[in-house]
Design a protein around this motif. Sequence first.
Motif, PDB file in Angstrom:
ATOM      1  N   VAL A   6       0.775  -1.459   0.358  1.00 17.19           N
ATOM      2  CA  VAL A   6      -0.191   0.004   0.222  1.00 17.19           C
ATOM      3  C   VAL A   6       0.498   0.944  -0.054  1.00 17.19           C
ATOM      4  O   VAL A   6       2.384   1.836   1.023  1.00 17.19           O
ATOM      5  N   VAL A   7       0.395   1.948  -0.653  1.00 19.11           N
ATOM      6  CA  VAL A   7       1.536   2.813  -0.561  1.00 19.11           C
ATOM      7  C   VAL A   7       0.902   4.429  -0.272  1.00 19.11           C
ATOM      8  O   VAL A   7      -0.321   4.415   0.375  1.00 19.11           O
ATOM      9  N   ARG A   8       1.743   4.831   0.845  1.00 19.53           N
ATOM     10  CA  ARG A   8       1.696   5.771   2.242  1.00 19.53           C
ATOM     11  C   ARG A   8       1.515   7.167   1.849  1.00 19.53           C
ATOM     12  O   ARG A   8       2.810   7.198   1.503  1.00 19.53           O
ATOM     13  N   GLY A   9       0.722   7.884   2.428  1.00 23.56           N
ATOM     14  CA  GLY A   9       1.143   9.337   2.049  1.00 23.56           C
ATOM     15  C   GLY A   9       1.832   9.927   3.253  1.00 23.56           C
ATOM     16  O   GLY A   9       2.433   8.658   4.059  1.00 23.56           O
ATOM     17  N   GLU A  10       2.157  11.162   2.778  1.00 21.11           N
ATOM     18  CA  GLU A  10       2.646  11.900   3.683  1.00 21.11           C
ATOM     19  C   GLU A  10       2.391  12.147   4.931  1.00 21.11           C
ATOM     20  O   GLU A  10       1.378  11.645   5.269  1.00 21.11           O
ATOM     21  N   GLU A  60      -1.984   7.348  -3.724  1.00 21.15           N
ATOM     22  CA  GLU A  60      -1.590   6.993  -2.326  1.00 21.15           C
ATOM     23  C   GLU A  60      -2.655   6.407  -1.164  1.00 21.15           C
ATOM     24  O   GLU A  60      -3.880   6.198  -1.655  1.00 21.15           O
ATOM     25  N   ASP A  86       6.702  12.831   8.921  1.00 17.78           N
ATOM     26  CA  ASP A  86       8.181  12.820   7.793  1.00 17.78           C
ATOM     27  C   ASP A  86       8.363  14.088   7.784  1.00 17.78           C
ATOM     28  O   ASP A  86      10.008  14.324   6.424  1.00 17.78           O
ATOM     29  N   PRO A 134      17.010  11.856  -4.407  1.00 16.80           N
ATOM     30  CA  PRO A 134      16.820  11.943  -5.457  1.00 16.80           C
ATOM     31  C   PRO A 134      16.522  13.236  -6.226  1.00 16.80           C
ATOM     32  O   PRO A 134      15.617  13.958  -6.463  1.00 16.80           O
ATOM     33  N   MET A 178      -3.514   3.087  -1.616  1.00 15.58           N
ATOM     34  CA  MET A 178      -4.259   2.308  -2.490  1.00 15.58           C
ATOM     35  C   MET A 178      -3.114   1.085  -2.741  1.00 15.58           C
ATOM     36  O   MET A 178      -1.694   1.502  -2.581  1.00 15.58           O
TER      37      MET A 178
END
Lengths: 118, 157
Positions: free
Chosen positions: A67-71, B122, A75, A90, B124
Amino acid sequence: MSTKTLTVLFASAALTVLLGFPALRALHASEPGEALAPLAALLGADSQQRPVTLAEDDGHETEGGTVVRGESDDDEGACGDDDGNCAPAPAAPAPGGSVPPPQNGLFDNGAAPQVQVK
Amino acid sequence: MLKSLLAALALTTALSFPAVAMAKPVKLSAQLRDYGGNNAYLALYVTDKNNNYVGSLWLAGSRTRYFEHLAGWYNATGGDTSQINGLTGASVGSGRTLEITLDLKDALFDQGYKLHIDAAAENMRESPNDVVVPLTTAGAGTPVKGRRYISSFTYSM
């Protein structure tokens, strides 16, 4: 010993037994709840037990994929390394059309890409 | 005299239009499903017939911290942003369509090259290889269904 003294002694002993017997019984209770029953009665607890509520699931999918974690605010400036060394981020790539595409053998004359989101 | 003029005309024509003979504008169109989440990041890149990474075509999305979630592209490039210099734009919203027109070499078609699209949004799941399609002249204009985020992808020449 006078009759009066004996009477006082017997009365106090009787009073002690009357007050101390429930406490003594509670100390020797075999069931865990049994010891609390008098206390619960005093506090006016509900007669029905409340169901245990588990922590709610946060809704994140974990089955079969990352799962793509949000900010998050935490952080900002945080480094994962315990030594406090942060890997440099980068360099942000140039947006389309600002510079010629890379020479990767896919593009021909370097014409700027045309992009549209409908 | 006439022959000389015709020869000269043929030569100048051949010299004037070499770019047209070797490349063509190719339109890539990715329609996203109405998945109802945040904007999706998309990475479009090409592999050869041995599945080796050749190069990137486009990356939709601006924050480099999310590039690692375009797992196929990231594994192939190590996140090297020079691969997408001049090839980035905004992320794409749920239900929207991304259209990109690129001048691609003719040699990409009918030679075993494949176009890949990784997608992620995000909160998902990541979706590497949401679309994988061989680059062929016969396949131009044929819609291809994506695995998760992409409803339909086509390329046309």
